[in-house]
Design an enzyme around this catalytic site. Structure first.
Site, PDB file in Angstrom:
ATOM      1  N   ASN A 129       2.053   5.253   7.104  1.00  0.00           N
ATOM      2  CA  ASN A 129       1.869   4.043   6.345  1.00  0.00           C
ATOM      3  C   ASN A 129       2.415   2.688   6.968  1.00  0.00           C
ATOM      4  OD1 ASN A 129       0.350   2.097   4.198  1.00  0.00           O
ATOM      5  ND2 ASN A 129       2.761   1.847   4.123  1.00  0.00           N
ATOM      6  N   ALA A 130       3.585   2.689   7.553  1.00  0.00           N
ATOM      7  CA  ALA A 130       4.303   1.648   7.843  1.00  0.00           C
ATOM      8  C   ALA A 130       3.385   1.005   8.888  1.00  0.00           C
ATOM      9  CB  ALA A 130       5.763   2.154   8.532  1.00  0.00           C
ATOM     10  N   TYR A 188      -3.154  -6.688  16.719  1.00  0.00           N
ATOM     11  CA  TYR A 188      -3.115  -5.835  15.659  1.00  0.00           C
ATOM     12  C   TYR A 188      -4.519  -4.885  15.833  1.00  0.00           C
ATOM     13  CZ  TYR A 188      -3.485  -4.342  10.839  1.00  0.00           C
ATOM     14  OH  TYR A 188      -3.490  -3.802   9.459  1.00  0.00           O
ATOM     15  N   ILE A 205       0.817  -1.064   0.063  1.00  0.00           N
ATOM     16  CA  ILE A 205      -0.211   0.140   0.235  1.00  0.00           C
ATOM     17  C   ILE A 205       0.851   1.345   0.186  1.00  0.00           C
ATOM     18  CG2 ILE A 205      -1.452   1.322   1.434  1.00  0.00           C
ATOM     19  CD1 ILE A 205      -2.969  -1.175   2.383  1.00  0.00           C
TER      20      ILE A 205
HETATM   21  P1  NAP Z   1       3.345  -4.834   3.750  1.00  0.00           P
HETATM   22  O1  NAP Z   1       3.347  -5.089   2.514  1.00  0.00           O
HETATM   23  O2  NAP Z   1       3.641  -5.755   4.764  1.00  0.00           O
HETATM   24  O3  NAP Z   1       4.289  -3.438   3.683  1.00  0.00           O
HETATM   25  C1  NAP Z   1       4.473  -3.077   4.992  1.00  0.00           C
HETATM   26  C2  NAP Z   1       5.494  -1.594   4.871  1.00  0.00           C
HETATM   27  O4  NAP Z   1       5.876  -1.296   6.222  1.00  0.00           O
HETATM   28  C3  NAP Z   1       6.751  -2.389   4.231  1.00  0.00           C
HETATM   29  O5  NAP Z   1       7.316  -1.280   3.487  1.00  0.00           O
HETATM   30  C4  NAP Z   1       7.847  -2.515   5.361  1.00  0.00           C
HETATM   31  O6  NAP Z   1       9.108  -2.050   5.384  1.00  0.00           O
HETATM   32  C5  NAP Z   1       7.212  -1.208   6.279  1.00  0.00           C
HETATM   33  N1  NAP Z   1       7.671  -1.212   7.571  1.00  0.00           N
HETATM   34  C6  NAP Z   1       7.660  -2.120   8.534  1.00  0.00           C
HETATM   35  N2  NAP Z   1       7.979  -1.967   9.734  1.00  0.00           N
HETATM   36  C7  NAP Z   1       8.762  -0.899   9.622  1.00  0.00           C
HETATM   37  C8  NAP Z   1       9.319   0.299  10.516  1.00  0.00           C
HETATM   38  N3  NAP Z   1       9.604  -0.278  11.786  1.00  0.00           N
HETATM   39  N4  NAP Z   1      10.105   1.200  10.080  1.00  0.00           N
HETATM   40  C9  NAP Z   1       9.719   1.401   8.688  1.00  0.00           C
HETATM   41  N5  NAP Z   1       8.977   0.647   7.861  1.00  0.00           N
HETATM   42  C10 NAP Z   1       8.375  -0.299   8.144  1.00  0.00           C
HETATM   43  O7  NAP Z   1       1.972  -4.181   4.263  1.00  0.00           O
HETATM   44  P2  NAP Z   1       0.430  -3.498   3.547  1.00  0.00           P
HETATM   45  O8  NAP Z   1      -0.296  -4.487   3.432  1.00  0.00           O
HETATM   46  O9  NAP Z   1       1.145  -2.463   2.449  1.00  0.00           O
HETATM   47  O10 NAP Z   1       0.214  -2.596   4.709  1.00  0.00           O
HETATM   48  C11 NAP Z   1       0.767  -0.910   4.643  1.00  0.00           C
HETATM   49  C12 NAP Z   1      -0.355  -0.535   5.774  1.00  0.00           C
HETATM   50  O11 NAP Z   1      -1.663  -0.811   5.501  1.00  0.00           O
HETATM   51  C13 NAP Z   1      -0.001  -0.946   7.267  1.00  0.00           C
HETATM   52  O12 NAP Z   1      -0.284  -0.075   8.238  1.00  0.00           O
HETATM   53  C14 NAP Z   1      -1.025  -1.940   7.489  1.00  0.00           C
HETATM   54  O13 NAP Z   1      -1.150  -2.369   8.651  1.00  0.00           O
HETATM   55  C15 NAP Z   1      -2.148  -1.255   6.804  1.00  0.00           C
HETATM   56  N6  NAP Z   1      -3.497  -2.198   6.267  1.00  0.00           N
HETATM   57  C16 NAP Z   1      -3.339  -3.069   5.442  1.00  0.00           C
HETATM   58  C17 NAP Z   1      -4.456  -3.790   4.949  1.00  0.00           C
HETATM   59  C18 NAP Z   1      -4.165  -5.027   3.918  1.00  0.00           C
HETATM   60  O14 NAP Z   1      -5.304  -5.416   3.738  1.00  0.00           O
HETATM   61  N7  NAP Z   1      -3.258  -5.016   3.273  1.00  0.00           N
HETATM   62  C19 NAP Z   1      -5.789  -3.411   5.365  1.00  0.00           C
HETATM   63  C20 NAP Z   1      -5.694  -2.619   6.500  1.00  0.00           C
HETATM   64  C21 NAP Z   1      -4.802  -1.850   6.999  1.00  0.00           C
HETATM   65  P3  NAP Z   1      10.106  -3.276   4.864  1.00  0.00           P
HETATM   66  O15 NAP Z   1       9.947  -3.509   3.457  1.00  0.00           O
HETATM   67  O16 NAP Z   1      11.645  -2.549   4.700  1.00  0.00           O
HETATM   68  O17 NAP Z   1      10.080  -4.341   5.791  1.00  0.00           O
END
Ligand code: NAP
Length: 255
Positions: free
Chosen positions: A87-88, A159, A14
């Site tokens: 977003n992280a 979470y 995202i």
């Molecule tokens: P993702 O694919 O796992 O990507 C997570 C990103 O966050 C990666 O770029 C990761 O960096 C970074 N990150 C994690 N820990 C970090 C830290 N301590 N410092 C800096 N960067 C960090 O997840 P996503 O699905 O795209 O989710 C993005 C956001 O949307 C999150 O907040 C998640 O909770 C939220 N969300 C997602 C969904 C869904 O269905 N996917 C639904 C609701 C909410 P690295 O690659 O370097 O590890």
């Protein structure tokens, strides 16, 4: 003046889609990921193809002492920051019964999803308030929380708790920054196909098709990107403190 955004967790998923939508809308983009790795380098190379300045800023969002130095580094390369997208995020260490949740997984969720969101927002707010802001430029803080800020996922209670805290962080900053004309939004994605949801996406897809969501499908990261770009451009004038439920109507009460 060009808008300049810092997007955390933008090396994939995202966050990358948000950075792409912002780049397509002419923002200069500072791209954060946890590690200075091939994924972040690829993300920056991809974003550069949209013809805007792009800067990789690898850092761990939980390391709050570094924020002022990071803002200065971004501004020396891209110009004054106008936008922060928190977003992280991380999921749970193990999905399962709330009775088995470990302090390690609880602390990790809260450190990244809620605590870092609060202190990075605080640092960004202090940074903006110290400067003379331009009247015709839209400044905003956009937080990515989750439908789980509201709806319980029985296998991911820590979470959910961290995202509920993050949603309140958004509200508190909206209240504090209103008089400063800095808009604050809480975008709550539902079921989005990314690496985070990879282990369960087929299950989600089937449940969406069976009616869990009003539109019978899971969402794409690019859809969240477009929402955030619209918010950050100021396309919803005279709004702040809003929750955007980016979930295909999943949480509309029904019977
Ligand atoms: P993702 O694919 O796992 O990507 C997570 C990103 O966050 C990666 O770029 C990761 O960096 C970074 N990150 C994690 N820990 C970090 C830290 N301590 N410092 C800096 N960067 C960090 O997840 P996503 O699905 O795209 O989710 C993005 C956001 O949307 C999150 O907040 C998640 O909770 C939220 N969300 C997602 C969904 C869904 O269905 N996917 C639904 C609701 C909410 P690295 O690659 O370097 O590890």
């Amino acid at each position: 003046m060009t808008q300049v955004a810092l997007v955390t967790g933008a090396s994939r998923g995202i966050g990358l889609a948000i950075a792409e939508a912002l780049a397509k809308n002419g923002f200069s983009v500072a791209v954060n990921g946890l590690a200075d790795d091939a994924e972040l380098a690829y993300a920056c190379q991809h974003l550069s193809s949209f013809g805007v300045p792009v800067l990789p800023v690898p850092f761990d969002v939980t390391k709050s002492n570094d924020y002022p130095r990071i803002f200065s580094g971004i501004e020396s390369r891209l110009g004054p920051l106008t936008t922060l997208v928190n977003n992280a995020g991380v999921g749970v260490l193990h999905r399962g019964d709330l009775l088995d949740v470990t302090p390690e997984s609880w602390d990790r969720c809260f450190a990244v999803n809620a605590r870092a969101m609060f202190f990075l927002s605080q640092a960004f707010a202090k940074h903006l308030l110290l400067k003379t802001r331009l009247q015709n430029v839209f400044y905003s803080l956009v937080n990515i929380t989750s439908s789980n800020a509201v709806a319980v996922a029985t296998a991911r209670s820590e979470y959910c708790a961290s995202k509920a805290a993050a949603a309140m962080v958004s509200k508190t900053f909206a209240v504090r920054l209103g008089a400063e004309n800095i808009a604050v939004y809480d975008v709550q994605p539902g079921l989005i196909a990314t690496e985070m949801t990879l282990p369960v996406i087929e299950q989600y897809r089937a449940r969406a098709e069976q009616g869990l969501t009003l539109f019978p499908r899971v969402g794409e990261p690019a859809e969240i990107g477009r929402i955030v770009a619209a918010l950050a451009r100021g396309d919803l004038p005279y709004t702040t403190g809003q929750v955007i439920s980016a979930d295909a109507g999943m949480l509309v009460p029904r019977f």
